[in-house]
Design a protein around this motif. Structure first.
Motif, PDB file in Angstrom:
ATOM      1  N   VAL A  24      -3.410   6.959   5.038  1.00  0.00           N
ATOM      2  CA  VAL A  24      -3.241   5.796   4.107  1.00  0.00           C
ATOM      3  C   VAL A  24      -4.348   5.817   3.127  1.00  0.00           C
ATOM      4  N   PRO A  25      -4.143   6.017   1.551  1.00  0.00           N
ATOM      5  CA  PRO A  25      -6.032   5.679   1.312  1.00  0.00           C
ATOM      6  C   PRO A  25      -6.058   4.352   1.370  1.00  0.00           C
ATOM      7  N   LYS A  26      -7.816   4.777   1.251  1.00  0.00           N
ATOM      8  CA  LYS A  26      -8.547   3.094   0.954  1.00  0.00           C
ATOM      9  C   LYS A  26      -8.592   2.532  -0.097  1.00  0.00           C
ATOM     10  N   ARG A  27      -8.345   0.823  -0.017  1.00  0.00           N
ATOM     11  CA  ARG A  27      -8.225   0.445  -1.126  1.00  0.00           C
ATOM     12  C   ARG A  27      -9.143  -0.694  -1.688  1.00  0.00           C
ATOM     13  N   LYS A  28      -9.952  -0.527  -3.015  1.00  0.00           N
ATOM     14  CA  LYS A  28     -11.584  -1.461  -2.962  1.00  0.00           C
ATOM     15  C   LYS A  28     -10.690  -2.922  -2.685  1.00  0.00           C
ATOM     16  N   LYS A  29      -9.642  -3.108  -3.092  1.00  0.00           N
ATOM     17  CA  LYS A  29      -9.785  -5.001  -2.886  1.00  0.00           C
ATOM     18  C   LYS A  29      -8.549  -4.618  -1.660  1.00  0.00           C
ATOM     19  N   VAL A  30      -8.888  -5.639  -0.495  1.00  0.00           N
ATOM     20  CA  VAL A  30      -8.230  -5.369   0.489  1.00  0.00           C
ATOM     21  C   VAL A  30      -8.392  -6.750   0.741  1.00  0.00           C
ATOM     22  N   ASP A  70      -1.002  21.473  -1.241  1.00  0.00           N
ATOM     23  CA  ASP A  70      -0.783  20.854  -2.928  1.00  0.00           C
ATOM     24  C   ASP A  70       0.536  20.404  -3.111  1.00  0.00           C
ATOM     25  N   GLN A  71       1.258  20.398  -2.366  1.00  0.00           N
ATOM     26  CA  GLN A  71       2.336  19.853  -2.592  1.00  0.00           C
ATOM     27  C   GLN A  71       2.663  18.269  -1.346  1.00  0.00           C
ATOM     28  N   LYS A  72       2.715  17.037  -1.860  1.00  0.00           N
ATOM     29  CA  LYS A  72       2.003  15.726  -1.515  1.00  0.00           C
ATOM     30  C   LYS A  72       3.297  14.850  -2.115  1.00  0.00           C
ATOM     31  N   LEU A  73       3.772  14.149  -1.400  1.00  0.00           N
ATOM     32  CA  LEU A  73       4.775  12.897  -1.915  1.00  0.00           C
ATOM     33  C   LEU A  73       3.480  11.947  -1.458  1.00  0.00           C
ATOM     34  N   ILE A  74       3.523  10.526  -2.599  1.00  0.00           N
ATOM     35  CA  ILE A  74       3.417   8.800  -2.431  1.00  0.00           C
ATOM     36  C   ILE A  74       4.635   8.817  -2.102  1.00  0.00           C
ATOM     37  N   GLY A  97       0.592  -1.082  -0.156  1.00  0.00           N
ATOM     38  CA  GLY A  97      -0.081  -0.114  -0.212  1.00  0.00           C
ATOM     39  C   GLY A  97       1.071   1.240  -0.003  1.00  0.00           C
ATOM     40  N   ASP A  98       0.591   2.270  -0.635  1.00  0.00           N
ATOM     41  CA  ASP A  98       1.292   3.659  -0.336  1.00  0.00           C
ATOM     42  C   ASP A  98       1.025   3.628   0.840  1.00  0.00           C
ATOM     43  N   PHE A  99       1.970   4.986   1.364  1.00  0.00           N
ATOM     44  CA  PHE A  99       1.772   6.197   2.240  1.00  0.00           C
ATOM     45  C   PHE A  99       1.935   7.121   2.135  1.00  0.00           C
ATOM     46  N   VAL A 100       0.757   8.435   2.067  1.00  0.00           N
ATOM     47  CA  VAL A 100       0.659   9.682   1.387  1.00  0.00           C
ATOM     48  C   VAL A 100       0.997  10.558   2.864  1.00  0.00           C
ATOM     49  N   VAL A 101       1.742  11.638   1.967  1.00  0.00           N
ATOM     50  CA  VAL A 101       2.108  12.575   3.284  1.00  0.00           C
ATOM     51  C   VAL A 101       1.831  13.994   2.019  1.00  0.00           C
ATOM     52  N   ARG A 102       1.576  15.402   2.632  1.00  0.00           N
ATOM     53  CA  ARG A 102       1.041  16.972   2.218  1.00  0.00           C
ATOM     54  C   ARG A 102       1.784  17.372   3.172  1.00  0.00           C
TER      55      ARG A 102
END
Length: 59
Positions: A39-45, A12-16, A1-6
């Motif tokens: 931590v964005p939601k995923r459709k298939k977990v 508008d400054q974001k890192l994945i 999965g991805d971890f997102v920080v802004r």
């Protein structure tokens, strides 16, 4: 999965940050002070997701 920080001050400054299974990521220093995380939601977990938070609380 991805971890997102802004940035807190520049939304508008974001890192994945791609994370592999079993990865430990520690937020400290400037990352903790100036960035928000998600931590964005995923459709298939295929399994459970766990979040552990450790904090130092000065009393």
């Amino acid at each position: 999965g991805d971890f997102v920080v802004r940035r807190k001050d520049e939304k508008d400054q974001k890192l994945i940050i791609p994370l592999k299974h079993g990865t430990l990521l520690v937020m400290s220093g400037e990352l903790q002070q100036f960035w928000e995380h998600s931590v964005p939601k995923r459709k298939k977990v295929s399994g459970s997701r766990f979040n552990l938070t450790f904090r130092n609380i000065g009393i």
